[in-house]
Design an enzyme around this catalytic site. Structure first.
Site, mmCIF file in Angstrom:
data_model
loop_
_atom_site.group_PDB
_atom_site.id
_atom_site.type_symbol
_atom_site.label_atom_id
_atom_site.label_comp_id
_atom_site.label_asym_id
_atom_site.label_seq_id
_atom_site.Cartn_x
_atom_site.Cartn_y
_atom_site.Cartn_z
ATOM 1 N N MET A 19 0.689 -1.107 0.070
ATOM 2 C CA MET A 19 -0.157 0.062 -0.111
ATOM 3 C C MET A 19 0.854 1.332 -0.101
ATOM 4 S SD MET A 19 -2.912 -1.150 2.757
ATOM 5 C CE MET A 19 -3.574 0.587 2.722
ATOM 6 N N LYS A 70 3.099 7.402 7.471
ATOM 7 C CA LYS A 70 2.884 6.543 6.506
ATOM 8 C C LYS A 70 2.296 7.031 5.087
ATOM 9 C CE LYS A 70 0.696 2.920 7.957
ATOM 10 N NZ LYS A 70 -0.374 1.665 8.342
ATOM 11 N N ASP A 109 -4.343 -9.081 9.850
ATOM 12 C CA ASP A 109 -2.976 -9.307 9.528
ATOM 13 C C ASP A 109 -2.150 -9.333 10.839
ATOM 14 O OD1 ASP A 109 -1.240 -10.220 7.699
ATOM 15 O OD2 ASP A 109 -0.763 -8.145 7.115
#
Length: 501
Positions: free
Chosen positions: A38, A55, A149
């Site tokens: 991503m 991020k 995850d």
């Protein structure tokens, strides 16, 4: 994209490439921490010099509105869980090009690197790790979120205990728009069978991944090693390999790795089982045979006791810990009077109308006669209302059991007193807009907790938010009241995450 590999705060991350940004928003980029499908995670500095993790999504994903929706979901998930178990969200702009999010920097190594460099964890460290992760999942699931995850690379061994990171593919349990049946999202070797076969997810999937993480921390691999397709097949059709797990912990790990989600414990149930053996989580566990740090003082043997009959040590007397006393926040008389200004204006208006109605001549059925008849009753009613407002003010009490709001009146003839138990509260923060003379608190309730009925000072917001207004006495600064409320909540409900108020 994983925030794995956040090293201890000893310098910048890997060198920046020509395609890496030097600034994102108001934050300076100093190095790269990780990269995933991503986007990338950078090490940066806030305008005030604090270390942060930035991020940044891949540029080609900026035009995908579905990705932006997932990115907003990630931001909302991280904000709901709070900073105790994850990295606290500092800033975000999902509408930027490309979208970005800034979290507090968590110094430490991820669990995978810790095991690779220091070796497998021993039994006490495994219990502590399992209890910490179960506590984190309990908080995450309580917010209506699933991680999807959980793996060693997403567990940072920080100084204050493990932190679960990377909500990049976490979704709200009630947000079915972002869940696509048949899509396998996650890491092979840690995916539950129902994720692989049906693409369905739930809290039990995270518990399955927790069991696989504990096997990895013990030095093993629940479903062996090899290509991802082999790991996925073994997770569905094979039995997990638990030979590396200590015997005392093997039963709990086997329950987490059960094929049927209904046979797995909940995160809260697993926490109750593991915390008995690990009351205090560890941040950076070492192997039992690892050498002591060089600056550690040598352990000296105690001096030999003189010969004689062995004295039986007296058991220490139990110390009773008193529960924190309640703290009441009540408006002062001056502030109470400001709440009845409307009543006073109404009383004066009624008085003027009464005076104007006293005329020497009037018809038999004119309005003056009615006014002279009802005006004293209206004045008495307003006086009674003022008296009740002064005798029963709006009060907020922070106690050990919960937060109690006492209103001057309820709505729809409801009880004016309501208590919100701390067991139902996850976090306390401030709303975006704070109007009025009081201080407003925004309470985040656990998923499924009942919302109180609306009352004066209590405003429920579906699905699980409540706004509570704390009255501010005359002469008390708003910052002082916020500090007092924050300290009272921290003392009476230490498990509740309190944001900046």
């Amino acid at each position: 994209m994983s925030e794995q590999g956040q090293e201890r705060d000893t310098g910048a991350g890997r060198d920046l490439g020509p395609d890496d940004p030097r600034t994102v928003g108001d934050y300076t980029i100093t190095g790269r921490l990780g990269e995933g499908g991503m986007g990338r995670v950078y090490r940066g500095r806030s305008p005030g010099g604090r270390p942060v993790a930035v991020k940044v999504a891949r540029a080609e994903l900026s035009a995908d509105e579905g990705f932006r929706a997932r990115f907003r979901s990630e931001i909302a998930a991280a904000r709901q869980v709070g900073g105790f178990h994850t990295a606290q969200v500092v800033d975000a702009d999902p509408d930027a090009d490309p979208p970005w999010m800034v979290t507090a920097f968590v110094p430490g190594r991820d669990l995978g690197r810790t095991v690779a460099e220091d070796g497998p964890l021993d039994a006490p460290a495994l219990y502590a790790l399992g209890a910490s992760l179960a506590e984190a999942l309990t908080a995450i699931h309580g917010c209506g979120v699933i991680h999807r995850d959980l793996k060693p690379g997403n567990v940072i061994m920080s100084d204050d205990g493990p932190r679960v990171l990377d909500f990049g593919i976490a979704h709200a349990l009630y947000d079915t728009r972002l869940t696509h049946t048949g899509t396998v999202i996650g890491t092979a070797g840690f995916l539950a069978p129902e994720q692989i076969e049906q693409g369905t997810v739930g809290p039990a999937c995270d518990v399955f991944a927790l069991g696989a993480v504990l096997v990895h921390a013990a030095g093993g691999h629940a479903f062996g090693e090899g290509p991802p397709m082999s790991l996925l097949y073994r997770a569905v059709h094979g039995e997990p390999d638990l030979t590396a797990v200590p015997d005392a912990l093997r039963g709990a790990v086997a329950a987490c790795l059960a094929k049927d989600p209904a046979d797995r414990p909940t995160a809260a149930g697993l926490l109750a089982e593991l915390r008995v053996h690990a009351p205090v989580p560890v941040a950076g566990p070492r192997r039992a045979d690892a050498p002591a740090p060089p600056d550690a003082e040598p352990v000296r043997a105690p001096a030999a006791a003189p010969a004689g009959p062995a004295a039986t040590p007296a058991a220490p007397a139990p110390t009773a810990v008193a529960a924190p006393g309640p703290v009441a926040f009540e408006a002062t008389p001056g502030r109470k009077l400001t709440g009845v200004v409307g009543s006073l204006i109404g009383a004066l208006s009624a008085g003027f109308v009464t005076l104007g109605s006293w005329q020497t001549q009037y018809a038999e059925n004119d309005a003056g006669a009615s006014l002279r008849l009802w005006a004293p009753l209206v004045l008495a009613a307003f006086a009674l209302r003022i008296g009740l407002a002064l005798a029963r003010p709006h009060t907020v009490t922070v106690g050990a059991a919960g937060l109690t709001v006492r209103s001057r009146r309820g709505t729809h003839k409801d009880d004016p007193v309501v208590t919100i138990p701390w067991a139902d509260v996850i976090a306390v923060s401030r709303p975006p807009v704070n109007s009025g003379p009081g201080v407003k608190l925004l309470l985040k309730l656990r998923w499924g907790a009942p919302l109180p009925l609306p009352r004066q000072g209590v405003e429920p917001r579906s699905p699980d938010w409540v706004t509570v207004t704390v009255p501010r006495p005359m002469g008390t600064a708003t910052t002082t009241l916020r500090k007092e409320v924050r300290e009272a909540v921290a003392r009476c409900a230490p498990h509740v995450h309190v944001d900046y108020l």
